[in-house]
Design a protein around this motif. Sequence first.
Motif, PDB file in Angstrom:
ATOM      1  N   ARG A   1       0.839  -1.209   0.000  1.00 33.90           N
ATOM      2  CA  ARG A   1       0.000   0.000   0.000  1.00 33.90           C
ATOM      3  C   ARG A   1       0.869   1.252   0.000  1.00 33.90           C
ATOM      4  O   ARG A   1       0.573   2.234  -0.683  1.00 33.90           O
ATOM      5  CB  ARG A   1      -0.931   0.003   1.210  1.00 33.90           C
ATOM      6  CG  ARG A   1      -2.055  -0.992   1.103  1.00 33.90           C
ATOM      7  CD  ARG A   1      -3.046  -0.824   2.261  1.00 33.90           C
ATOM      8  NE  ARG A   1      -3.652  -2.097   2.576  1.00 33.90           N
ATOM      9  CZ  ARG A   1      -3.269  -2.918   3.548  1.00 33.90           C
ATOM     10  NH1 ARG A   1      -2.297  -2.581   4.369  1.00 33.90           N
ATOM     11  NH2 ARG A   1      -3.875  -4.059   3.728  1.00 33.90           N
TER      12      ARG A   1
ATOM     13  N   GLU B   1       2.278   1.997  -3.368  1.00 31.93           N
ATOM     14  CA  GLU B   1       1.280   2.631  -4.245  1.00 31.93           C
ATOM     15  C   GLU B   1       1.326   4.151  -4.109  1.00 31.93           C
ATOM     16  O   GLU B   1       1.082   4.862  -5.077  1.00 31.93           O
ATOM     17  CB  GLU B   1      -0.127   2.152  -3.899  1.00 31.93           C
ATOM     18  CG  GLU B   1      -0.454   0.770  -4.383  1.00 31.93           C
ATOM     19  CD  GLU B   1      -1.856   0.360  -3.966  1.00 31.93           C
ATOM     20  OE1 GLU B   1      -2.764   1.215  -4.003  1.00 31.93           O
ATOM     21  OE2 GLU B   1      -2.029  -0.818  -3.607  1.00 31.93           O
TER      22      GLU B   1
ATOM     23  N   LYS C   1      -9.408  -1.277  -8.030  1.00 30.75           N
ATOM     24  CA  LYS C   1     -10.025  -1.227  -6.706  1.00 30.75           C
ATOM     25  C   LYS C   1     -11.516  -1.432  -6.877  1.00 30.75           C
ATOM     26  O   LYS C   1     -12.170  -0.759  -7.654  1.00 30.75           O
ATOM     27  CB  LYS C   1      -9.728   0.103  -6.014  1.00 30.75           C
ATOM     28  CG  LYS C   1      -8.277   0.220  -5.619  1.00 30.75           C
ATOM     29  CD  LYS C   1      -8.019   1.459  -4.804  1.00 30.75           C
ATOM     30  CE  LYS C   1      -6.536   1.570  -4.504  1.00 30.75           C
ATOM     31  NZ  LYS C   1      -6.217   2.819  -3.834  1.00 30.75           N
ATOM     32  N   ARG C   2     -12.036  -2.388  -6.135  1.00 38.03           N
ATOM     33  CA  ARG C   2     -13.466  -2.717  -6.178  1.00 38.03           C
ATOM     34  C   ARG C   2     -14.133  -2.220  -4.906  1.00 38.03           C
ATOM     35  O   ARG C   2     -13.505  -1.581  -4.062  1.00 38.03           O
ATOM     36  CB  ARG C   2     -13.650  -4.236  -6.327  1.00 38.03           C
ATOM     37  CG  ARG C   2     -13.114  -4.769  -7.632  1.00 38.03           C
ATOM     38  CD  ARG C   2     -14.008  -4.346  -8.764  1.00 38.03           C
ATOM     39  NE  ARG C   2     -13.496  -4.894 -10.019  1.00 38.03           N
ATOM     40  CZ  ARG C   2     -13.895  -4.499 -11.180  1.00 38.03           C
ATOM     41  NH1 ARG C   2     -14.809  -3.566 -11.287  1.00 38.03           N
ATOM     42  NH2 ARG C   2     -13.406  -5.029 -12.259  1.00 38.03           N
TER      43      ARG C   2
ATOM     44  N   GLY D   1     -12.832  -0.864  -1.373  1.00 36.01           N
ATOM     45  CA  GLY D   1     -11.407  -0.584  -1.536  1.00 36.01           C
ATOM     46  C   GLY D   1     -10.546  -1.814  -1.758  1.00 36.01           C
ATOM     47  O   GLY D   1      -9.324  -1.740  -1.666  1.00 36.01           O
ATOM     48  N   ARG D   2     -11.148  -2.958  -2.050  1.00 38.71           N
ATOM     49  CA  ARG D   2     -10.359  -4.182  -2.291  1.00 38.71           C
ATOM     50  C   ARG D   2      -9.501  -4.006  -3.521  1.00 38.71           C
ATOM     51  O   ARG D   2      -9.975  -3.559  -4.563  1.00 38.71           O
ATOM     52  CB  ARG D   2     -11.273  -5.389  -2.453  1.00 38.71           C
ATOM     53  CG  ARG D   2     -12.003  -5.747  -1.156  1.00 38.71           C
ATOM     54  CD  ARG D   2     -12.668  -7.073  -1.289  1.00 38.71           C
ATOM     55  NE  ARG D   2     -11.663  -8.079  -1.603  1.00 38.71           N
ATOM     56  CZ  ARG D   2     -11.473  -9.184  -0.896  1.00 38.71           C
ATOM     57  NH1 ARG D   2     -12.233  -9.445   0.128  1.00 38.71           N
ATOM     58  NH2 ARG D   2     -10.551 -10.055  -1.255  1.00 38.71           N
ATOM     59  N   ARG D   3      -8.236  -4.371  -3.395  1.00 45.67           N
ATOM     60  CA  ARG D   3      -7.285  -4.232  -4.499  1.00 45.67           C
ATOM     61  C   ARG D   3      -7.158  -5.551  -5.257  1.00 45.67           C
ATOM     62  O   ARG D   3      -7.065  -6.607  -4.646  1.00 45.67           O
ATOM     63  CB  ARG D   3      -5.919  -3.844  -3.944  1.00 45.67           C
ATOM     64  CG  ARG D   3      -5.833  -2.470  -3.386  1.00 45.67           C
ATOM     65  CD  ARG D   3      -4.568  -2.328  -2.533  1.00 45.67           C
ATOM     66  NE  ARG D   3      -4.329  -0.954  -2.165  1.00 45.67           N
ATOM     67  CZ  ARG D   3      -4.942  -0.323  -1.182  1.00 45.67           C
ATOM     68  NH1 ARG D   3      -5.858  -0.945  -0.470  1.00 45.67           N
ATOM     69  NH2 ARG D   3      -4.655   0.933  -0.896  1.00 45.67           N
TER      70      ARG D   3
END
Length: 134
Positions: free
Chosen positions: A32, A35, A45-46, A49-51
């Motif tokens: 993170r 990033e 990102k869904r 906030g899931r990567r």
Amino acid sequence: MALSRQTGKSAAAFRTISEVSDELDVPQHVLRFWETKFAQIKPLKRGGGRRYYRPEDIDLLRRIRDLLYREGYTIKGVQKLLREVGKSGIGKGYVADAGVSANQADAGLSAPVRQELQAVLSELESLSAALRRR
């Protein structure tokens, strides 16, 4: 279609941050953080906030990890390298291609100090290899 040994997913499948963390042996919080430091890292990102990392994201992360942890670059050094050669240009031979030395930081060191540091590095590398063989 090749399957990953660790996850059973195809090589082209997207990976979660936990899968990438395990694969690269880097904590999730470090991924993170990277990033925020490297604009080239852009996982999907869904909801919540899931990567989800693409295979090319993982390749870039692997190269960044190697530059930082194995080649001795600083974050600023890797940022500069990425600006100079682009994210696809830091594969094998990236140091020579960019005209940037991983050892630039030792340019001001005297020859005896440099030799001593090289001896320590060689000893650490042999110890690391011995531990991997266990």
